[in-house]
Design an enzyme around this catalytic site. Structure first.
Site, mmCIF file in Angstrom:
data_model
loop_
_atom_site.group_PDB
_atom_site.id
_atom_site.type_symbol
_atom_site.label_atom_id
_atom_site.label_comp_id
_atom_site.label_asym_id
_atom_site.label_seq_id
_atom_site.Cartn_x
_atom_site.Cartn_y
_atom_site.Cartn_z
ATOM 1 C CG HIS A 104 -5.000 -3.610 0.480
ATOM 2 N ND1 HIS A 104 -4.049 -3.672 -0.504
ATOM 3 C CD2 HIS A 104 -4.805 -2.418 1.115
ATOM 4 C CE1 HIS A 104 -3.321 -2.570 -0.467
ATOM 5 N NE2 HIS A 104 -3.759 -1.798 0.505
ATOM 6 C CB SER A 156 -0.875 0.007 1.248
ATOM 7 O OG SER A 156 -2.145 -0.378 0.912
HETATM 8 C C1 GCU Z 1 -5.699 4.332 0.233
HETATM 9 C C2 GCU Z 1 -4.935 5.133 -0.795
HETATM 10 C C3 GCU Z 1 -3.910 4.276 -1.486
HETATM 11 C C4 GCU Z 1 -3.011 3.633 -0.458
HETATM 12 C C5 GCU Z 1 -3.853 2.894 0.571
HETATM 13 C C6 GCU Z 1 -3.071 2.368 1.768
HETATM 14 O O1 GCU Z 1 -6.411 3.311 -0.399
HETATM 15 O O2 GCU Z 1 -5.853 5.669 -1.689
HETATM 16 O O3 GCU Z 1 -3.138 5.039 -2.356
HETATM 17 O O4 GCU Z 1 -2.118 2.778 -1.060
HETATM 18 O O5 GCU Z 1 -4.791 3.785 1.128
HETATM 19 O O6 GCU Z 1 -1.934 2.710 1.975
HETATM 20 O O7 GCU Z 1 -3.686 1.651 2.554
#
Ligand code: GCU
Length: 440
Positions: A408, A267
């Site tokens: 995720h 992420s």
């Molecule tokens: C949100 C954000 C992403 C990021 C994610 C995270 O979804 O929009 O760009 O990667 O958070 O870090 O959990």
């Protein structure tokens, strides 16, 4: 809460709190307007590279663009950087050595500090390859081991992780070791396959909110002027900086082969890993796992998270100079495939998961747009002409990609693919590749 729900919530918050509304994300592939892909193999003045010797110069140019226009400057190593072994012992029934090392940036042991934890396989001969990555909720979440210090850094509040008032509690111990945990750091698997793991909590480096860069490691390199310069070090750059400092520390650890270090993250911490990996050639392998926008997928491709939303919702991730591209992506003279390309000639593995928000197809397109750089350097590319099916990893020795269904995080399947890829780099004789991963 699912990422999509969180994002919808954030989008709604930003609609209420921002006078200028972020552009709603597009999820319809047929509405993606054509966009131009800047050539990673031409200098900014349009001159095409004609020899491989020119790549280091072009690579530096690309990195300078990303620091100046998007993430802010990654500062050099500070004049003082000290490490202190605060605890060590054995864990996982005596099969793994645990070392907890505190990193300070002055002689007085004051100000920001980073608590790194090392997990080293015990019964091995010689220095081992390692993974380094930042974690979201503290080292104490990684294993059921009472000796692991509970982070005292800032954390995002999260009931599931027992984090309230932005602080961790004893109850959060071992949470990411549970089989259903999404952000897994599988110490047992890694060490059994002969790898070390080095990690620290990102909140100790820079708390993840927009505070005008007054806390975390920003106190070590405060902005020279207010208003803050347009290319000032963002939180993403600060996390990347910390990974690079982690590499400085690993170079002194005899149990690890510092030529065989993979930088990984998930992420926002995958964006940081990608930035650190692109910038610092001491990282042999770079693995950005599900970066989301502002990491792997093209900014010019209007699908899922867009620049407007990123600048509005996460203003501390992207520098002031990046604001001018909100709703104006065609003005970008660079795009994310160039950051991927800056990892060349080293090895890079990208992974996606199916939430539209994260633009998994775009991530594949970025890989393909970066691939010519490896080929120009005489190295193998990504052996996939079409977007691979879910659960079908494709890789050469230098580039790898997969997408998988599910949640995720870095799942066991992801780790299996990554370990196969890194085995191929570091232990070519013993690598147990599955047939579908062995291309080229
Ligand atoms: C949100 C954000 C992403 C990021 C994610 C995270 O979804 O929009 O760009 O990667 O958070 O870090 O959990």
């Amino acid at each position: 809460m699912h990422t999509q729900t969180i994002l919808t919530f954030l989008l709604l918050c930003s609609l209420f709190t921002n006078p200028v509304i972020a552009r709603p994300p597009n999820y319809d592939e047929s509405k993606v307007a054509p966009y131009d892909v800047p050539d990673p193999l031409s200098f900014a003045n349009g001159e095409k590279l004609t020899s491989r010797d020119q790549w280091p110069q072009r690579r530096q140019e690309v990195l300078a663009i990303f620091e100046d226009q998007m993430y802010g400057i990654i500062p050099p190593r500070p004049a003082v950087m000290r490490t202190e072994l605060i605890e060590s012992g054995e864990t996982l029934n005596g099969t793994v050595i645990r070392k907890q090392i505190r990193m300070w940036f002055n002689k007085e042991n004051k100000g920001p500090k980073i608590d790194w934890i090392f997990f080293l396989p015990k019964n091995v001969s010689g220095a081992v390859p390692a993974f380094i990555g930042l974690n979201f909720y503290g080292n104490q979440e990684i294993l059921p081991d009472k000796e692991i210090l509970v982070t005292d850094g800032w954390l995002r509040n999260n009931k599931k992780h027992f984090i309230a008032d932005n602080r961790a509690s004893e109850k959060s111990r071992a949470l990411s070791a549970a089989p259903e945990a999404s952000q897994s750091w599988p110490v047992k698997t890694l060490t059994e396959r002969g790898y070390a793991l080095v990690t620290a909590c990102y909140g100790e480096i820079d708390p993840d909110y927009d505070d005008g860069y007054t806390n975390g490691v920003h106190v070590l390199f405060p902005p020279k002027t207010r208003p803050i310069p347009g290319n000032y070090t963002t939180s993403l750059a600060a996390w990347a900086w910390a990974l690079i400092r982690g590499m400085d520390m690993i170079e002194k650890e005899k149990a690890i082969n510092s030529k065989q270090v993979t930088v990984i993250g998930c992420s926002r911490l995958a964006k940081a890993a990608l930035l650190a990996g692109a910038k610092d050639e001491r990282f042999a392998v770079v693995i950005p796992n599900q970066t989301g926008g502002g990491g792997t997928p093209p900014a010019k491709r209007d699908f899922g998270e867009n620049v407007s939303f990123q600048n509005k919702t996460f203003p501390h991730w992207f520098c002031g100079n990046y604001r001018k591209y909100s709703d104006n992506e065609e003005a970008l003279t660079f795009d994310q495939h160039m950051l991927l390309a800056a990892c060349a000639p080293r090895r890079l593995y990208v992974s996606s998961f199916p939430k539209g928000w994260f633009d998994p197809y775009g991530e594949f397109l970025s890989m393909k747009a970066a691939e010519p750089v490896w080929q120009f350097l005489g190295l193998p590319g990504l052996p996939a002409e079409k977007w691979p099916e879910e659960n079908v990893p494709v890789s050469s020795t230098h580039l790898g990609y997969h997408r998988r269904p599910g949640e995720h995080g870095i799942a066991p399947f992801d780790w299996e693919c990554y370990l196969n890829f890194t085995d191929r780099a570091f232990k070519p004789q013993t690598s147990n590749l599955k047939p579908q991963t062995s291309h080229l």
